[in-house]
Design a protein around this motif. Structure first.
Motif, PDB file in Angstrom:
ATOM      1  N   LEU B  88       0.829  -1.199   0.000  1.00  0.00           N
ATOM      2  CA  LEU B  88       0.000   0.000   0.000  1.00  0.00           C
ATOM      3  C   LEU B  88       0.869   1.256   0.000  1.00  0.00           C
ATOM      4  O   LEU B  88       0.569   2.231  -0.681  1.00  0.00           O
ATOM      5  N   LEU B  89       1.958   1.203   0.755  1.00  0.00           N
ATOM      6  CA  LEU B  89       2.884   2.341   0.783  1.00  0.00           C
ATOM      7  C   LEU B  89       3.456   2.600  -0.603  1.00  0.00           C
ATOM      8  O   LEU B  89       3.458   3.730  -1.101  1.00  0.00           O
ATOM      9  N   GLU B 184     -11.611   6.830  -6.937  1.00  0.00           N
ATOM     10  CA  GLU B 184     -12.288   8.091  -7.276  1.00  0.00           C
ATOM     11  C   GLU B 184     -13.662   8.123  -6.623  1.00  0.00           C
ATOM     12  O   GLU B 184     -14.037   9.079  -5.956  1.00  0.00           O
ATOM     13  N   ALA B 185     -14.369   7.015  -6.820  1.00  0.00           N
ATOM     14  CA  ALA B 185     -15.739   6.932  -6.308  1.00  0.00           C
ATOM     15  C   ALA B 185     -15.757   7.072  -4.791  1.00  0.00           C
ATOM     16  O   ALA B 185     -16.576   7.804  -4.225  1.00  0.00           O
ATOM     17  N   ALA B 186     -14.800   6.379  -4.124  1.00  0.00           N
ATOM     18  CA  ALA B 186     -14.738   6.447  -2.671  1.00  0.00           C
ATOM     19  C   ALA B 186     -14.481   7.879  -2.213  1.00  0.00           C
ATOM     20  O   ALA B 186     -15.055   8.361  -1.240  1.00  0.00           O
ATOM     21  N   GLN B 195     -11.846   4.156   6.049  1.00  0.00           N
ATOM     22  CA  GLN B 195     -13.027   3.572   5.398  1.00  0.00           C
ATOM     23  C   GLN B 195     -12.682   3.033   4.013  1.00  0.00           C
ATOM     24  O   GLN B 195     -13.135   1.963   3.619  1.00  0.00           O
ATOM     25  N   THR B 196     -11.855   3.812   3.281  1.00  0.00           N
ATOM     26  CA  THR B 196     -11.459   3.361   1.947  1.00  0.00           C
ATOM     27  C   THR B 196     -10.701   2.047   2.030  1.00  0.00           C
ATOM     28  O   THR B 196     -10.954   1.117   1.268  1.00  0.00           O
ATOM     29  N   PHE B 197      -9.775   1.996   3.016  1.00  0.00           N
ATOM     30  CA  PHE B 197      -8.995   0.780   3.181  1.00  0.00           C
ATOM     31  C   PHE B 197      -9.895  -0.401   3.536  1.00  0.00           C
ATOM     32  O   PHE B 197      -9.841  -1.466   2.928  1.00  0.00           O
ATOM     33  N   PRO B 203     -11.321  -5.703   0.668  1.00  0.00           N
ATOM     34  CA  PRO B 203     -12.114  -6.737  -0.029  1.00  0.00           C
ATOM     35  C   PRO B 203     -11.597  -7.023  -1.434  1.00  0.00           C
ATOM     36  O   PRO B 203     -11.568  -8.178  -1.862  1.00  0.00           O
ATOM     37  N   LEU B 204     -11.137  -5.981  -2.123  1.00  0.00           N
ATOM     38  CA  LEU B 204     -10.661  -6.194  -3.493  1.00  0.00           C
ATOM     39  C   LEU B 204      -9.333  -6.948  -3.525  1.00  0.00           C
ATOM     40  O   LEU B 204      -9.037  -7.655  -4.485  1.00  0.00           O
TER      41      LEU B 204
END
Lengths: 280, 289
Positions: B88-89, B184-186, B195-197, B203-204
């Motif tokens: 992620l980093l 973008e949507a998030a 929340q995005t994470f 999940p993805l």
């Protein structure tokens, strides 16, 4: 959402610290033994580790004098690695081509088998193979190790090659066939040049594994075909707590070629990892 | 059509020949061996489940199995956590990314033996730099040659160090493959970073994480060289893992039957761990043909 400046600074600093920690973790141990192998005896143990020192080759000289076996083993490692790589790459190319171009129930079955056998732990096969290798006179030969190493990567290799060959349009094969080329000619002239990237990826996997492998070399060699990791382990084992310098020199010689190789071929390694590991 | 079959057959023949000679036939022979009493020079005699019974009543086997389970679970989960964090980093965009990835990949090139040299030195009670640092902080060093638990900690550290590049690359590639639009949507929906994470990234990435974990589970289970080279299973057989136990049974105590039984237990355990994945794959393959 715009973030305030102090918060951005804080985040940036945290990121920097994280990156530094990752670098220290990944490179620290390697850098330490490589640099220490050039340090005079006394400075190896200096705390904190010295960054500047008068480089010396004394540990390499002592390695040469006390462990001539090690350099013979390096030669063996080169031969075995090259052989294993050639076998695995070409076997994978052929199988990958078949899996990419043809569909048949038995082919699908054989592909499934390739995946299932990947679950068999290598140590398990040493047991039944040991008496067979002895009976066939293959114990302690370069060929035996090369074939073993190649076998443990033809499975992954076939799937990597299939993924790469899938990207070559079938029309290329058909055009070649119209021109009167046989399957083998097509494979050699058309597919191989276009799938070279995949072949490189497979080659990197096998070469790194064959160069570094310990278990099979430990069980199946004794004198003639002994590889470098095995002799390095002997240096570790014979070690009485004084000769760190010699040990570092040996580890450096074993390590640097393959590290450079991985860095040079990084592109293929990454491509292969993502193509092979996710597919099958 | 016949020529066609021959072509296909010849194409897969080299691979299949190697697989059958080195893996399939020996495994079957191993299963046969596990039901016989045998050692060098003696005729094999059918003994039924005796070998299995002997292994399963051997305290050293259970200790080895326990050690393996602890090390594997610790190693695989920590690797997944660290690998995910790093992926992620890196996905956020870092300067010198190619160079940084080259650095992260470095341990992949290191042999088990060389890695053992490094980590033995770092944690050497007398001269090791990490031991010194721990001392400075008032923490005890690792008495890895004396205390079994410490030996296993060092084995785990070593394993994580060697295999983190693999886990990282799988997760990093998976993260890069996620479409930008979902983020973008998030953002438009006003989702926080957490929340995005929690609701988008995790999940993805789950399929890739499960895949990486499965691979690492199966490979970590084979753990041999690190333990063999670091502690040799000692002191007093206390840090053995299953592969080391098998090796000693076969090549030190000449108990081929017992070793074969251990081997089959390893094979079956590996197959069971991978069963859900194999099941899905078999269905896909059938759809493919």
């Amino acid at each position: 959402m715009r973030r305030s400046l102090p918060r951005q600074l804080l985040l940036g600093t945290l990121k920097l610290l994280a990156v530094l920690a990752i670098l220290l973790w990944s490179l620290g141990p390697i850098a330490l033994i490589v640099s220490s192998s050039f340090k005079p005896e006394g400075e190896i143990f200096a705390v904190p580790p010295r960054l500047t020192f008068q480089p010396t080759f004394q540990h390499y000289v002592s390695l040469w004098q006390h462990w001539p076996d090690f350099f013979k083993a390096l030669g063996n490692s080169v031969i075995i690695t090259a052989l294993a790589t050639v076998i695995a790459v070409f076997a994978s190319l052929l199988a990958g081509y078949a899996y990419s171009r043809f569909r048949a129930r038995w082919l699908a079955g054989s592909a499934f088998l390739l995946i299932v056998v990947r679950l068999i732990p290598p140590i398990v096969t040493t047991l039944p193979l040991f008496p067979v290798a002895n009976a066939l006179g293959l114990q302690d030969t370069h060929v035996l190790l090369a074939v073993l190493y190649a076998t443990f990567f033809v499975s992954l290799g076939s799937f990597v090659m299939r993924a790469f060959i899938d990207q070559i349009p079938k029309e290329m094969d058909e055009a070649a066939a119209v021109d009167g080329a046989g399957r083998l000619t097509t494979l050699w002239r058309i597919i191989m040049p276009l799938a070279a990237q995949g072949m490189m990826a497979v080659a990197v996997f096998v070469a790194v594994y064959a160069w570094n492998e310990f278990l099979f070399a430990f069980v199946f060699t004794s004198t003639r075909a002994k590889t470098a990791p095995l002799v390095l382990a002997e240096v570790v084992g014979s070690f009485d707590g004084v000769e760190w310098g010699t040990l570092f020199a040996a580890a450096t010689v074993q390590l640097l070629p393959v590290l450079l190789f991985v860095w040079i071929t990084q592109k293929y390694l990454v491509a292969g990892l993502t193509a092979g590991a996710t597919k099958g | 059509m016949r020529e066609n079959f021959l072509t296909r057959f010849l194409l897969v023949a080299p691979t299949q020949a190697m697989i059958w000679a080195v893996l399939v036939v020996p495994s079957v022979y191993l299963a046969w061996l596990s039901f016989h009493s045998s050692s060098f020079g003696a005729d094999a005699r059918f003994v039924g489940w005796e070998n299995y019974a002997r292994i399963l009543s051997d305290g050293y086997f259970w200790r080895a199995l326990g050690n393996t389970a602890i090390v594997v679970l610790v190693v695989v989960h920590l690797e997944l956590l660290l690998g995910l964090g790093m992926a992620l980093l890196f996905a956020q965009g870092l300067p010198f990314r190619r160079l940084l990835i080259a650095c992260v990949l470095a341990p992949y090139a290191v042999s088990e033996v060389a890695a053992v040299v490094m980590w033995r030195f770092l944690f050497d009670p007398d001269v090791g730099h990490v031991s010194y640092l721990l001392n400075l902080l008032g923490l005890p060093g690792l008495e890895w040659a004396v205390t079994p638990a410490h030996g296993l900690v060092l084995v785990s550290l070593l394993s994580i160090w060697m295999h983190l590049p693999f886990t990282f690359m799988i997760l990093y590639a998976a993260r890069l493959a996620l479409p930008g639009e979902v983020y973008e949507a998030a953002k438009i929906d006003g989702a926080s970073v957490w929340q995005t994470f929690r609701n988008v990234t995790l999940p993805l990435l789950m399929p890739a994480m499960l895949m990486a974990m499965l691979f690492r589970l199966i490979f970590a289970f084979r753990l041999f060289s690190e333990v063999w080279l670091l502690t040799g299973g000692g002191p007093a057989r206390s840090t053995e893992v299953v592969a080391v136990y098998l090796y000693l049974e076969a090549f030190r105590y000449n108990a081929f039957g017992g070793a074969a039984a251990t081997g089959w237990i390893m094979v079956v355990a590996s197959l069971l761990m991978a069963a859900p994945y194999l099941w899905r794959l078999a269905k896909e393959q059938r759809g493919d043909a």
